[in-house]
Write a protein that holds these residues in place. Structure first.
Motif, PDB file in Angstrom:
ATOM      1  N   GLU A  36       0.830  -1.206   0.000  1.00 30.45           N
ATOM      2  CA  GLU A  36       0.000   0.000   0.000  1.00 30.45           C
ATOM      3  C   GLU A  36       0.866   1.259   0.000  1.00 30.45           C
ATOM      4  O   GLU A  36       0.557   2.221  -0.708  1.00 30.45           O
ATOM      5  N   ALA A  37       1.943   1.265   0.792  1.00 30.59           N
ATOM      6  CA  ALA A  37       2.832   2.432   0.822  1.00 30.59           C
ATOM      7  C   ALA A  37       3.468   2.651  -0.553  1.00 30.59           C
ATOM      8  O   ALA A  37       3.571   3.791  -1.024  1.00 30.59           O
ATOM      9  N   GLY A  38       3.868   1.581  -1.208  1.00 34.91           N
ATOM     10  CA  GLY A  38       4.440   1.699  -2.550  1.00 34.91           C
ATOM     11  C   GLY A  38       3.426   2.189  -3.562  1.00 34.91           C
ATOM     12  O   GLY A  38       3.732   3.005  -4.438  1.00 34.91           O
ATOM     13  N   LEU A  39       2.196   1.713  -3.469  1.00 30.37           N
ATOM     14  CA  LEU A  39       1.147   2.141  -4.386  1.00 30.37           C
ATOM     15  C   LEU A  39       0.844   3.624  -4.215  1.00 30.37           C
ATOM     16  O   LEU A  39       0.750   4.371  -5.195  1.00 30.37           O
ATOM     17  N   ILE A  40       0.745   4.076  -2.979  1.00 29.39           N
ATOM     18  CA  ILE A  40       0.443   5.484  -2.709  1.00 29.39           C
ATOM     19  C   ILE A  40       1.589   6.383  -3.165  1.00 29.39           C
ATOM     20  O   ILE A  40       1.363   7.419  -3.800  1.00 29.39           O
ATOM     21  N   SER A  41       2.814   5.984  -2.900  1.00 29.42           N
ATOM     22  CA  SER A  41       3.951   6.830  -3.315  1.00 29.42           C
ATOM     23  C   SER A  41       4.100   6.846  -4.830  1.00 29.42           C
ATOM     24  O   SER A  41       4.412   7.885  -5.408  1.00 29.42           O
ATOM     25  N   SER A  42       3.891   5.723  -5.491  1.00 36.07           N
ATOM     26  CA  SER A  42       3.998   5.719  -6.957  1.00 36.07           C
ATOM     27  C   SER A  42       2.887   6.536  -7.585  1.00 36.07           C
ATOM     28  O   SER A  42       3.092   7.208  -8.596  1.00 36.07           O
ATOM     29  N   TYR A  43       1.687   6.520  -7.007  1.00 38.42           N
ATOM     30  CA  TYR A  43       0.591   7.349  -7.508  1.00 38.42           C
ATOM     31  C   TYR A  43       0.963   8.819  -7.401  1.00 38.42           C
ATOM     32  O   TYR A  43       0.728   9.595  -8.322  1.00 38.42           O
ATOM     33  N   THR A  44       1.558   9.195  -6.293  1.00 36.52           N
ATOM     34  CA  THR A  44       1.978  10.576  -6.095  1.00 36.52           C
ATOM     35  C   THR A  44       3.047  10.983  -7.105  1.00 36.52           C
ATOM     36  O   THR A  44       3.017  12.074  -7.661  1.00 36.52           O
ATOM     37  N   LEU A  45       4.011  10.097  -7.373  1.00 36.24           N
ATOM     38  CA  LEU A  45       5.068  10.402  -8.338  1.00 36.24           C
ATOM     39  C   LEU A  45       4.529  10.507  -9.760  1.00 36.24           C
ATOM     40  O   LEU A  45       4.954  11.364 -10.528  1.00 36.24           O
ATOM     41  N   THR A  57       1.249  11.094 -10.860  1.00 37.42           N
ATOM     42  CA  THR A  57       0.241  12.124 -11.123  1.00 37.42           C
ATOM     43  C   THR A  57       0.603  13.494 -10.578  1.00 37.42           C
ATOM     44  O   THR A  57      -0.048  14.469 -10.943  1.00 37.42           O
ATOM     45  N   SER A  58       1.580  13.603  -9.712  1.00 38.53           N
ATOM     46  CA  SER A  58       1.972  14.865  -9.062  1.00 38.53           C
ATOM     47  C   SER A  58       0.821  15.473  -8.273  1.00 38.53           C
ATOM     48  O   SER A  58       0.725  16.689  -8.135  1.00 38.53           O
ATOM     49  N   LYS A  59      -0.085  14.629  -7.808  1.00 36.99           N
ATOM     50  CA  LYS A  59      -1.223  15.069  -7.001  1.00 36.99           C
ATOM     51  C   LYS A  59      -1.273  14.224  -5.748  1.00 36.99           C
ATOM     52  O   LYS A  59      -0.795  13.088  -5.733  1.00 36.99           O
ATOM     53  N   PRO A  60      -1.870  14.752  -4.696  1.00 36.29           N
ATOM     54  CA  PRO A  60      -2.027  13.914  -3.501  1.00 36.29           C
ATOM     55  C   PRO A  60      -3.003  12.773  -3.793  1.00 36.29           C
ATOM     56  O   PRO A  60      -4.003  12.969  -4.487  1.00 36.29           O
ATOM     57  N   PRO A  61      -2.723  11.590  -3.301  1.00 41.11           N
ATOM     58  CA  PRO A  61      -3.573  10.452  -3.625  1.00 41.11           C
ATOM     59  C   PRO A  61      -4.900  10.474  -2.873  1.00 41.11           C
ATOM     60  O   PRO A  61      -4.984  10.961  -1.747  1.00 41.11           O
ATOM     61  N   ASP A  62      -5.921   9.962  -3.519  1.00 43.71           N
ATOM     62  CA  ASP A  62      -7.207   9.733  -2.874  1.00 43.71           C
ATOM     63  C   ASP A  62      -7.181   8.278  -2.397  1.00 43.71           C
ATOM     64  O   ASP A  62      -7.443   7.355  -3.163  1.00 43.71           O
ATOM     65  N   ILE A  63      -6.821   8.087  -1.154  1.00 41.49           N
ATOM     66  CA  ILE A  63      -6.565   6.749  -0.615  1.00 41.49           C
ATOM     67  C   ILE A  63      -7.820   5.883  -0.689  1.00 41.49           C
ATOM     68  O   ILE A  63      -7.750   4.711  -1.043  1.00 41.49           O
ATOM     69  N   GLU A  64      -8.965   6.465  -0.394  1.00 37.03           N
ATOM     70  CA  GLU A  64     -10.211   5.698  -0.447  1.00 37.03           C
ATOM     71  C   GLU A  64     -10.476   5.165  -1.862  1.00 37.03           C
ATOM     72  O   GLU A  64     -10.848   4.018  -2.045  1.00 37.03           O
ATOM     73  N   LYS A  65     -10.228   6.011  -2.848  1.00 33.61           N
ATOM     74  CA  LYS A  65     -10.428   5.608  -4.241  1.00 33.61           C
ATOM     75  C   LYS A  65      -9.435   4.517  -4.656  1.00 33.61           C
ATOM     76  O   LYS A  65      -9.795   3.577  -5.377  1.00 33.61           O
ATOM     77  N   LEU A  66      -8.182   4.619  -4.215  1.00 39.73           N
ATOM     78  CA  LEU A  66      -7.178   3.602  -4.541  1.00 39.73           C
ATOM     79  C   LEU A  66      -7.534   2.249  -3.926  1.00 39.73           C
ATOM     80  O   LEU A  66      -7.420   1.211  -4.581  1.00 39.73           O
ATOM     81  N   ILE A  67      -7.976   2.258  -2.676  1.00 35.77           N
ATOM     82  CA  ILE A  67      -8.341   1.000  -2.022  1.00 35.77           C
ATOM     83  C   ILE A  67      -9.584   0.407  -2.678  1.00 35.77           C
ATOM     84  O   ILE A  67      -9.674  -0.804  -2.899  1.00 35.77           O
ATOM     85  N   GLU A  68     -10.546   1.253  -3.017  1.00 31.02           N
ATOM     86  CA  GLU A  68     -11.752   0.781  -3.691  1.00 31.02           C
ATOM     87  C   GLU A  68     -11.410   0.150  -5.045  1.00 31.02           C
ATOM     88  O   GLU A  68     -11.964  -0.874  -5.421  1.00 31.02           O
TER      89      GLU A  68
END
Length: 166
Positions: free
Chosen positions: A19-28, A30-41
């Motif tokens: 999960e930490a890797g997924l969130i950090s790669s999403y941030t890298l 898209t250059s936007k803060p991740p929507d964690i709820e949407k990623l988990i869904e």
């Protein structure tokens, strides 16, 4: 430590790092803060679709959904109209399918129909001319099988989607 506890600890650590890797790669990316709820869904949807692939395989082998005739068309159309807040449902477009055995007494059916909303003029005194809006309504319900078709229990109708047709 017992092996089962070690296994669960390993599983928890693996999921945390994943999960930490997924969130950090999403941030890298898209250059936007991740929507964690949407990623988990999204992850849950992906995993559930993989687990449901066996059901899709069964329906592919058996030939897919079977079309059934609705006996109480007018009642179903009125219930769809009330639940969707549309001005009307075209009874001729009412269609029902099921993947269950129609030899059973009670079955789950999927209902599709075309609905419409009449023109609404603005309250500011302007005349607005628009075509009547049309919608595709998809619903699910329980039905009782009869010799001439199925009798839909209108109290069990659940609206799955209402999509505007352009």
């Amino acid at each position: 430590m017992p092996r089962i506890i070690k296994f669960f600890l390993f599983l928890i650590m693996f999921l945390a790092f994943f999960e930490a890797g997924l969130i950090s790669s999403y941030t890298l990316v898209t250059s936007k803060p991740p929507d964690i709820e949407k990623l988990i869904e999204m992850q849950i949807d992906t995993v559930s679709s993989l687990l449901d692939s066996g059901k899709n395989l069964t329906s592919t082998i058996t030939g897919g959904p079977e079309e059934v005739k609705i006996i109480n068309n007018a009642d179903v159309a009125d219930a769809l109209k009330a639940k969707t807040k549309l001005d009307g449902i075209n009874i001729r477009s009412l269609n029902a399918t099921t993947t269950q055995d129609t030899g059973l007494e009670n079955i789950e059916i999927n209902i599709t129909a075309t609905g419409y909303r009449e023109n609404q003029t603005g309250g500011t005194g302007q005349i607005v001319i628009r075509a009547t809006e049309q919608f595709t309504v998809t619903a699910a319900a329980r039905a009782e099988t009869r010799s001439s078709g199925v009798w839909v229990d209108v109290n069990t109708i659940r609206i799955l989607s209402v999509t505007r047709i352009y």
